[in-house]
Write a protein that holds these residues in place. Structure first.
Motif, mmCIF file in Angstrom:
data_model
loop_
_atom_site.group_PDB
_atom_site.id
_atom_site.type_symbol
_atom_site.label_atom_id
_atom_site.label_comp_id
_atom_site.label_asym_id
_atom_site.label_seq_id
_atom_site.Cartn_x
_atom_site.Cartn_y
_atom_site.Cartn_z
ATOM 1 N N THR A 1 8.467 5.404 13.056
ATOM 2 C CA THR A 1 9.498 6.256 13.352
ATOM 3 C C THR A 1 8.917 7.652 13.138
ATOM 4 O O THR A 1 8.956 8.681 13.900
ATOM 5 N N ILE A 2 8.291 7.895 12.118
ATOM 6 C CA ILE A 2 7.439 9.142 11.837
ATOM 7 C C ILE A 2 6.448 9.584 12.771
ATOM 8 O O ILE A 2 6.640 10.601 13.198
ATOM 9 N N ILE A 3 5.643 8.531 13.326
ATOM 10 C CA ILE A 3 4.554 8.874 14.338
ATOM 11 C C ILE A 3 5.308 9.112 15.622
ATOM 12 O O ILE A 3 4.923 10.109 16.575
ATOM 13 N N VAL A 4 6.450 8.484 16.049
ATOM 14 C CA VAL A 4 7.220 8.626 17.163
ATOM 15 C C VAL A 4 7.730 9.920 17.047
ATOM 16 O O VAL A 4 7.569 10.838 18.212
ATOM 17 N N ASN A 5 8.322 10.432 16.176
ATOM 18 C CA ASN A 5 8.920 11.831 16.066
ATOM 19 C C ASN A 5 7.850 12.864 16.201
ATOM 20 O O ASN A 5 7.991 13.877 16.670
ATOM 21 N N ARG A 6 6.923 12.761 15.540
ATOM 22 C CA ARG A 6 5.642 13.588 15.613
ATOM 23 C C ARG A 6 5.166 13.827 17.156
ATOM 24 O O ARG A 6 5.080 14.784 17.444
ATOM 25 N N GLU A 7 5.038 12.777 17.879
ATOM 26 C CA GLU A 7 4.524 12.734 19.213
ATOM 27 C C GLU A 7 5.815 13.407 19.967
ATOM 28 O O GLU A 7 5.305 14.311 20.899
ATOM 29 N N LEU A 8 6.960 13.068 19.758
ATOM 30 C CA LEU A 8 7.999 13.820 20.582
ATOM 31 C C LEU A 8 8.168 15.219 20.343
ATOM 32 O O LEU A 8 8.694 16.119 21.093
ATOM 33 N N GLU A 9 7.793 15.651 19.050
ATOM 34 C CA GLU A 9 7.720 17.178 18.724
ATOM 35 C C GLU A 9 6.774 17.954 19.372
ATOM 36 O O GLU A 9 6.775 19.063 19.756
ATOM 37 N N PRO A 54 13.999 15.177 34.767
ATOM 38 C CA PRO A 54 14.669 14.028 34.542
ATOM 39 C C PRO A 54 15.530 14.216 33.315
ATOM 40 O O PRO A 54 15.403 15.381 32.502
ATOM 41 N N HIS A 55 16.832 13.581 33.416
ATOM 42 C CA HIS A 55 17.946 13.740 32.433
ATOM 43 C C HIS A 55 17.851 12.393 31.422
ATOM 44 O O HIS A 55 18.455 11.416 32.081
ATOM 45 N N PHE A 56 17.040 12.650 30.528
ATOM 46 C CA PHE A 56 16.814 11.503 29.496
ATOM 47 C C PHE A 56 17.659 11.743 28.261
ATOM 48 O O PHE A 56 17.451 12.841 27.736
ATOM 49 N N SER A 57 18.123 10.665 27.576
ATOM 50 C CA SER A 57 18.821 11.164 25.972
ATOM 51 C C SER A 57 17.569 11.058 25.171
ATOM 52 O O SER A 57 16.346 10.443 25.278
ATOM 53 N N GLU A 58 17.891 11.542 23.944
ATOM 54 C CA GLU A 58 16.731 11.570 22.901
ATOM 55 C C GLU A 58 16.513 10.028 22.455
ATOM 56 O O GLU A 58 15.368 9.710 22.170
ATOM 57 N N GLU A 59 17.458 9.374 22.755
ATOM 58 C CA GLU A 59 17.352 7.825 22.316
ATOM 59 C C GLU A 59 16.264 7.172 23.512
ATOM 60 O O GLU A 59 15.595 6.387 22.948
ATOM 61 N N PHE A 60 16.434 7.541 24.463
ATOM 62 C CA PHE A 60 15.552 7.010 25.708
ATOM 63 C C PHE A 60 14.163 7.556 25.320
ATOM 64 O O PHE A 60 13.342 6.678 25.318
ATOM 65 N N TYR A 61 14.047 8.915 25.092
ATOM 66 C CA TYR A 61 12.667 9.329 24.697
ATOM 67 C C TYR A 61 12.051 8.658 23.521
ATOM 68 O O TYR A 61 10.801 8.241 23.599
ATOM 69 N N PHE A 62 12.918 8.445 22.595
ATOM 70 C CA PHE A 62 12.411 7.748 21.242
ATOM 71 C C PHE A 62 11.824 6.373 21.636
ATOM 72 O O PHE A 62 10.993 5.926 21.232
ATOM 73 N N ASN A 63 12.754 5.503 22.183
ATOM 74 C CA ASN A 63 12.392 4.072 22.270
ATOM 75 C C ASN A 63 11.285 4.156 23.380
ATOM 76 O O ASN A 63 10.612 3.178 23.430
ATOM 77 N N THR A 64 11.164 4.797 24.270
ATOM 78 C CA THR A 64 10.257 4.742 25.251
ATOM 79 C C THR A 64 8.799 5.248 24.561
ATOM 80 O O THR A 64 7.828 4.536 24.960
ATOM 81 N N ALA A 65 8.931 6.406 23.877
ATOM 82 C CA ALA A 65 7.764 6.541 23.035
ATOM 83 C C ALA A 65 7.354 5.689 22.161
ATOM 84 O O ALA A 65 5.996 5.279 22.052
ATOM 85 N N LYS A 66 8.074 5.027 21.484
ATOM 86 C CA LYS A 66 7.808 3.715 20.676
ATOM 87 C C LYS A 66 6.833 2.756 21.506
ATOM 88 O O LYS A 66 5.951 2.532 20.983
ATOM 89 N N LEU A 67 7.469 2.491 22.805
ATOM 90 C CA LEU A 67 6.889 1.377 23.392
ATOM 91 C C LEU A 67 5.431 1.786 23.928
ATOM 92 O O LEU A 67 4.588 1.203 23.973
ATOM 93 N N ILE A 68 5.399 3.194 24.441
ATOM 94 C CA ILE A 68 3.913 3.780 24.676
ATOM 95 C C ILE A 68 3.152 3.700 23.746
ATOM 96 O O ILE A 68 1.770 3.261 23.856
ATOM 97 N N ILE A 69 3.446 4.101 22.620
ATOM 98 C CA ILE A 69 2.628 3.963 21.349
ATOM 99 C C ILE A 69 1.913 2.598 21.160
ATOM 100 O O ILE A 69 0.900 2.451 20.760
#
Length: 179
Positions: A27-35, A132-147
Motif C-alpha cells: 500500500t505504501i509503495i502503490v501510494n508513492r507511485e500514484l503520487e 479517462p474517468h477512473f476512481s481513486e480505488e480503480f487507480y490504486f488496485n490497477t497500480a497494485k496489479l501493475i507493480i
C-alpha cells in the motif's frame, strides 16, 4: 507490531519501509507511485491508451505483441488480415487480456474497456484532450496489479521482511560468481 521490510526491484528500486505486514508495505509503495505526477508515472501509464501505456500490455496474442517494434508495423500474421478482420481480432484479444489482468475485479476490466472505447471515438479529433474517468480505488488496485504482476520496475519485485531477532544482520542479496 511494526516491522521493517526491504523492497527490492533490482537495479531500479530499493527501499526500506516500516509497516505491520507485506500488504501495508505494498500500500505504501502503490501510494508513492500514484503520487508521482510526471508524464511517465504509473497514473499516466494507466491513462495512456497507446501501445506505450497499460493498453500496450493488452495489445497482444499468444504470438506476442501485435506491433513489431523494430518496424513499428503490425506483426506479419496481423498484416495478412483485412482491416475489419484485424480490428475484430485485436479487439477480442484486448478484451480477453484486460479481463485476465483484472481477473479478480472484472468490473475494472469493463470500466477500462469503456474508457478505451470513448477514447477511440475521439482520438482523431483535432485538439483531443480526452482524459479517462477512473476512481481513486480503480487507480490504486490497477497500480497494485501493475507493480506486482508486470515488469513495472524492470525486474522482479520483492518485499522482504527484515528480522533481526536472533542476529544483528540479515543478508538480503548476495551475488555469487559461478566458476
Amino acid at each position: 507490531m511494526t516491522k521493517l521490510f526491504a523492497i527490492n526491484a533490482g537495479m531500479s528500486f530499493f527501499a526500506v519501509a516500516k509497516a505491520e505486514n507485506e500488504e501495508e508495505v505494498l500500500t505504501i509503495i502503490v501510494n508513492r507511485e500514484l503520487e508521482e505526477q510526471e508524464d511517465f508515472g504509473i497514473r499516466a501509464h494507466i491513462d495512456d491508451f497507446s501501445i506505450e501505456g497499460l493498453y500496450g500490455d493488452f495489445f497482444r496474442d499468444e504470438k506476442g505483441s501485435f506491433i513489431e517494434g523494430h518496424i513499428l508495423d503490425y506483426a506479419r500474421h496481423i498484416r495478412k488480415m483485412s482491416t475489419k478482420e484485424r480490428d475484430t481480432y485485436i479487439q477480442s484479444y484486448v478484451e480477453k487480456n484486460a479481463s485476465a489482468f483484472w481477473e479478480y475485479h472484472p468490473f475494472y476490466a469493463d470500466l477500462y474497456l469503456r474508457e478505451v472505447k470513448k477514447y477511440k471515438a475521439v482520438e482523431k479529433e483535432v485538439g483531443n484532450t480526452f482524459r479517462p474517468h477512473f476512481s481513486e480505488e480503480f487507480y490504486f488496485n490497477t497500480a497494485k496489479l501493475i507493480i506486482t504482476e508486470t515488469d513495472w520496475y524492470g525486474e522482479d519485485f520483492q518485499i522482504i521482511e527484515i528480522d533481526l531477532t536472533d542476529c544483528n544482520y540479515q543478508l538480503i542479496f548476495e551475488l555469487t560468481l559461478e566458476e
